[in-house]
Design an enzyme around this catalytic site. Structure first.
Site, PDB file in Angstrom:
ATOM      1  N   VAL A 173      59.953  44.068   3.239  1.00 12.88           N
ATOM      2  CA  VAL A 173      59.868  43.254   4.594  1.00 12.88           C
ATOM      3  C   VAL A 173      58.860  42.174   5.052  1.00 12.88           C
ATOM      4  CG1 VAL A 173      59.162  43.947   7.299  1.00 12.88           C
ATOM      5  CG2 VAL A 173      59.679  45.838   5.862  1.00 12.88           C
ATOM      6  N   ASP A 174      58.100  42.333   4.018  1.00 15.35           N
ATOM      7  CA  ASP A 174      57.086  40.959   4.344  1.00 15.35           C
ATOM      8  C   ASP A 174      58.110  39.884   3.886  1.00 15.35           C
ATOM      9  OD1 ASP A 174      54.648  41.157   5.354  1.00 15.35           O
ATOM     10  OD2 ASP A 174      53.761  41.979   3.417  1.00 15.35           O
ATOM     11  N   LEU A 175      58.504  40.092   2.723  1.00 17.61           N
ATOM     12  CA  LEU A 175      59.018  39.054   1.759  1.00 17.61           C
ATOM     13  C   LEU A 175      60.720  38.701   2.701  1.00 17.61           C
ATOM     14  CD1 LEU A 175      59.375  40.629  -2.102  1.00 17.61           C
ATOM     15  CD2 LEU A 175      58.076  38.406  -1.312  1.00 17.61           C
TER      16      LEU A 175
END
Length: 405
Positions: A173-175
């Site tokens: 999700v962060d990436l």
């Protein structure tokens, strides 16, 4: 690593990066890989990922090192008006501002986009990264990758059949948020070429997580059936799954009937391709249980590495399930230039290759506050002014202890 003396594709673009942790720094690292001038502005306590270890290199955690190359590093106390005055000086010739403060922080500091930044810097691209966005039922709440994986449904799809929901090991999700922010910034810069105006971008982890739900979301929209966890197996294709062999496990990624026939021929099971239960993908998905049992028996005596190479040569997608060290030291990884190396630093290279202006490693991840004097000097401050900012604690050169909870 592809070495070139040509300016990077984003040479001349100045990015002021106020973001911390992963999504924002990953985005700005990509911009820096392509030649943008990125100034990473850390709080006096530093980006918390500097301490997210072990392992450490010279006191800095590998987590920080992996997402902060190609940046110059300074430390400013933006909670004080004097620090914000320095930031405004840096923004005078900046193209992009990236931040991931809690909703309302910039406004409280009297530097909100609509009220201040847009008027003072009309060509500035402002990119805000947040957990859930600024408004709505969850608006303004903090979000971290794993929690968003849970709340956005990603975790519900991951895990063994009949088992509990499982976090995806890589912080997808962060990436994904970092990729989305990078794309949006480039789109806004292109639009600015026409309009000569900047704009504000909002990229939320929650939205990015929802964007990862293909094909499960469209399956649900069409069928109304809640997806069940299937382990490694694909919900719409079969065999698209991991299988054991005599040596290493392999992952078959068969996408059509022609590939299935070639696979069956390679393992000496030609009759499977003609079996009414398995001759097309619909039948293979419905009858995946008996098909898997037959394939496991056929593959048990075969060498996984050798079989994968033979299948690839036949045009059948397949991969040996490798450990991370095996993947990072694989000859193809090195051939693709996917590891940046300089001194003690090693990192995953930017995966997108440009023929004339490829991404490259120009700067190692910055030591805390290492470039403060140089950055402020370039912004017009004289030595006495810089010394005064350091003495007053506005410009940091050494890490300050975080405040007590």
């Amino acid at each position: 690593m592809n070495e070139t003396s040509a300016p990077g594709a984003l040479a001349g673009i100045k990015v002021v990066d106020l973001s911390r942790v992963l999504g924002g720094p990953f985005c700005t690292q990509m911009l820096g890989d392509y030649g943008a001038e990125v100034i990473k502005v850390e709080p006096p306590q530093g980006d918390e990922t500097r301490g997210w270890g072990p392992p450490f290199l010279d006191g800095t955690a590998s987590y920080f090192l992996g997402i902060n190359r190609n940046k110059r590093g300074i430390a400013l106390d933006l909670a004080r008006a004097e620090g914000r005055a320095v930031l405004f000086r840096l923004l005078e010739d900046a193209d992009v501002l990236v931040e991931n403060f809690k909703t309302g922080t910039l406004e409280r500091w009297e530097m909100g986009y609509e009220a201040v930044l847009e008027k003072r810097f009309p060509r500035l691209i402002h990119c805000r990264i947040s957990g859930f966005g600024a408004d709505g039922p969850l608006g303004g709440y903090a979000g971290y990758d794993a929690a968003i994986q849970g709340s956005a449904g990603v975790m519900s799809l991951n895990g063994e059949a009949g088992g509990e929901a499982l976090r995806v090991g890589v912080p997808v999700v962060d990436l994904a948020t970092g990729f989305n922010a990078c794309i949006a910034i480039l789109v806004a810069l292109r639009e600015r070429d026409r309009s000569d105006r900047g704009q504000s971008i909002e990229v939320a982890l929650y939205d990015s997580a929802l964007g990862l739900l293909h094909p499960y979301a469209t399956n649900w929209f069409l069928s109304g059936k809640t997806p069940a966890r299937t382990g490694n197996a694909h919900p719409n294709l079969y065999p698209y799954d991991q299988f054991p062999t005599r040596t290493k496990p392999i992952f078959l990624a068969i996408g059509n009937d022609r590939q299935f026939a070639r696979f069956c021929a390679e393992i000496g099971q030609e009759a499977l391709a003609a079996d009414e239960r398995f001759k097309d993908n619909k039948g293979r998905v419905v009858n995946r249980g008996p098909l898997r049992a037959t394939l496991e028996t056929a593959l048990a005596a075969l060498d996984g590495d050798l079989l994968c190479m033979k299948l690839l040569e036949r045009g059948v997608p397949c991969g040996v399930v490798q450990t991370l060290p095996d993947a990072l030291t694989h000859p193809h990884t090195r051939h693709r230039g996917m590891i940046y190396e300089r001194g003690d630093y090693r990192g995953i290279a930017n995966p997108a290759k440009l023929s004339r202006t490829p991404p490259r490693l120009d700067r190692l991840p910055p030591r805390f506050g290492a470039d403060g004097r140089a950055v402020l000097s370039a912004a017009g401050y004289n030595a006495a002014e810089i010394d005064a900012l350091i003495a007053d604690g506005i410009l940091g050169e050494t890490l300050r202890k975080p405040p007590a909870d």
